[in-house]
Each structure stands twice: as structure tokens, then as C-alpha cells.
Design an enzyme around this catalytic site. Structure first.
Site, PDB file in Angstrom:
ATOM      1  CE  LYS A 110       0.745   0.750   4.584  1.00 20.99           C
ATOM      2  NZ  LYS A 110       1.241   1.955   5.256  1.00 20.99           N
TER       3      LYS A 110
ATOM      4  CG  ASN B  11       5.106   5.571   1.885  1.00 20.88           C
ATOM      5  OD1 ASN B  11       6.096   5.151   1.307  1.00 20.88           O
ATOM      6  ND2 ASN B  11       4.799   5.209   3.129  1.00 20.88           N
TER       7      ASN B  11
END
Length: 336
Positions: free
Chosen positions: A187, A252
Site C-alpha cells: 500500500k 509515502n
């Protein structure tokens, strides 16, 4: 119960507080003496501003502190999991679960992190993986959160569930450790892509497309590696994906935004103060795993091109949109 958390980053600190608040004797281990000194002096982790560290939370740099612990939480960055597990082996009580909360895939071997820990511990201690939509900044403040603990050893999973379960932190169990780990690691790659969309000025439609089709890729690889498909519809799959792709707490996503604005991957990580961006490392491992398993993952492959070959994100998106037509539910087929 006597417990220890190995790794005093934001996530390790938040989980140490969760254990402490549940009445467990808890020690928080730091790799760095300077980091330990800062925690002792300020009784606060700079990565969790405003969250006090009670005097009852023991702080140390000595790995021997895990002796006689009924459970140990391993919360180091992914690149340090193997070396830390190797050192822990000498001090762990036989049979005491190691609860792994680090997320990623080992760079050189493409092993899932629970496999790395199991290798180093020679099967003496069950390894439990804890994952789900859980920003440390919110868990540390007691914001209601739910995660999943996965292990093939049900007793170890139930122990981990009991250790952390509270009015603020709800814990579910799962036997699918592979699926939970795949979801946790990959993810972060999709979150980088979602951040790129934001940085390029794309809309909600584009990000929703990448998240949805990205989850399809994650599940496709997971199933090929032996995971259960339904795991990716749960907390460690779609749940973790949603929170990581949409929140500015996510390193991220923030790195992806910078890349979408024109920075290289290295420039983006430098701009984040050198913080570990796990999706950068996971993209290379995921591509290697997908190639080996013969699984098509076009979004992940595109992320690899951007991160490691400095491909233009806009050009990669255009190529993804130009792929040949597919049926959405057609098995073993790629998207669009």
C-alpha cells in the site's frame, strides 16, 4: 505482563504507550543513545509532539531488557529488521511472541519481514504481524483505531490481541500473515502513486482509480503468494490503503506529492528530512516479486520507472491510461 518495544520511532512509541495504558510493564528501546537521551530529558518523542511519556515507561538502549518479557514488539525500520532480530535471539524467552509492526519487504531477498524474523529466530518464537489503518500520531493520542494481528499460531495472535485491545484500540485476528504483510508493504507503493496524482494536480477521480486498481494489483500478487483474497478487503488491505493514500501523516503520500511536482525520488526523500519512505524500497521488491511470480502489476511497474529510472510521472500515467481494454472482473487480466 512484562513487555518491550524495540524501536522508538513514532509507531513504536505509540504502541509502547498503548501497552503501558493497558497496565503492562513496558520498556521502550532506542537504537541511538542520543535518541534515548532526548526521550529521557523531554519525556516526549519529537515525532509525537504533545504526547507525554509517563515516568512509568522505561527507556533503554540495552537489548537485554527483553529478558523475561512475555511479548516483544519489533518496530524498527524495515532495513533493520534482520539485524535487530539476530541480536534479539540471545535474549528472548522461548515461546514469547515477537509482534512485528515494521512494514516492507527485505531489499536483497524479497522476503516478507515475518519470514526474515522467523529465519533469524529459528522458529523459537512465534511471529505475529500487526497492521491496519493506524497513524502513530493518532494512536498516540488515543484516537479510536482498529488493526489486525495475523499469525498461523492462534494462541500467539490471541495474546497479541489481548495485549493491545482497549476502548481506543480495537484488535482483530487473522490467520493470513502473508496477506496482511503484502497489504502492509505494497500500500506504500500505491500511496506514492496517489501522492504523485496530487502533486501533478490530478483530481479525485484519478486518485480513486489508482487506489482501486492498485488494490487489485496487491491482491493479485498476494493470492499468487498464497494469501487469501478476502484479506485485501479488510483492515490490512483497503483500510490501510485508504488512510495511507489520503492523509498528510503519510510520508509515502508526501514524498509522492513532491515527485509529482517535479522532484526526483531522492530529492523528495531529502526534503522530508531523510525520513524512511518505505514505498520507495517496496516498489523495487514488489516488481521483482511480480516478475518472478508472473503477475502483471502495471501501476507498480510504473512506480518503479518513476522512482528508479526517473521516468516522467505524467508520461507513465498516460501509458497506463492507453493500455488495451479489459473486463474489470476478468481474472488474471490487467486494468483498463
Amino acid at each position: 505482563m512484562k513487555t518491550a518495544v524495540i524501536g522508538s520511532g513514532a509507531w513504536g512509541t505509540a504502541l509502547a504507550l498503548a501497552l503501558l495504558n493497558n497496565g503492562h510493564q513496558t520498556t521502550l528501546w532506542s537504537y541511538s543513545g542520543q535518541e534515548n537521551a532526548t526521550l529521557r530529558e523531554k519525556r516526549e518523542n519529537p515525532m509525537l509532539p504533545g504526547v507525554a511519556l509517563p515516568d512509568t515507561l522505561e527507556l533503554t538502549t540495552d537489548l537485554a531488557s527483553v529478558k523475561d518479557c512475555g511479548a516483544v514488539v519489533l518496530a524498527t525500520p524495515s532495513f533493520a529488521v534482520r539485524s535487530t532480530a539476530k541480536q534479539l535471539k540471545a535474549f528472548l524467552s522461548p515461546g514469547a511472541p515477537v509482534i512485528l509492526v515494521s512494514k516492507g519487504i527485505e531489499k536483497d531477498t524479497s522476503l516478507l519481514l515475518h519470514q526474515v524474523v522467523e529465519q533469524e529466530l529459528d522458529g523459537q518464537n512465534p511471529v505475529v504481524v500487526l497492521s491496519g489503518p493506524s497513524h502513530a500520531e493518532e494512536v498516540g493520542r488515543g484516537v479510536p483505531t482498529a488493526v489486525v494481528v495475523a499469525c498461523g499460531n492462534r494462541d500467539a495472535a490471541l495474546l497479541a490481541q489481548d495485549l493491545f485491545m482497549s476502548r481506543q484500540l480495537r484488535i482483530y485476528t487473522s490467520p493470513d500473515i502473508t496477506g496482511v504483510e503484502i497489504g502492509a508493504a505494497l500500500k506504500n507503493v500505491i500511496a506514492l502513486c496517489a501522492g504523485c496524482c496530487d502533486g501533478m494536480g490530478c483530481g479525485d477521480n484519478t486518485k480513486a482509480m489508482l487506489m482501486t486498481r492498485g488494490l487489485t494489483e496487491i491482491a493479485r500478487l498476494g493470492v499468487a503468494l498464497g494469501a487469501r483474497k478476502e484479506t485485501f478487503a479488510g483492515l490490512a488491505g483497503v483500510g490501510d490503503l485508504i488512510v495511507t493514500c489520503t492523509s498528510m501523516h503519510s510520508r509515502n503520500r508526501r514524498a509522492g506529492i513532491l515527485i509529482g511536482q517535479g522532484r526526483t525520488a531522492q530529492q523528495a526523500m531529502d526534503e522530508l528530512g531523510g525520513a524512511v519512505v518505505e514505498g520507495y524500497y517496496a516498489a523495487a521488491s514488489a516488481k521483482q516479486m511480480a516478475d518472478k511470480a508472473g503477475v502483471e502489476m502495471p501501476i507498480t511497474a510504473g512506480a518503479y520507472e518513476v522512482l528508479y529510472r526517473e521516468a516522467d510521472p505524467r508520461g507513465v500515467l498516460e501509458r497506463l491510461m492507453a493500455r488495451e481494454r479489459r473486463d474489470e472482473l476478468e481474472e488474471e487480466q490487467s486494468w483498463i
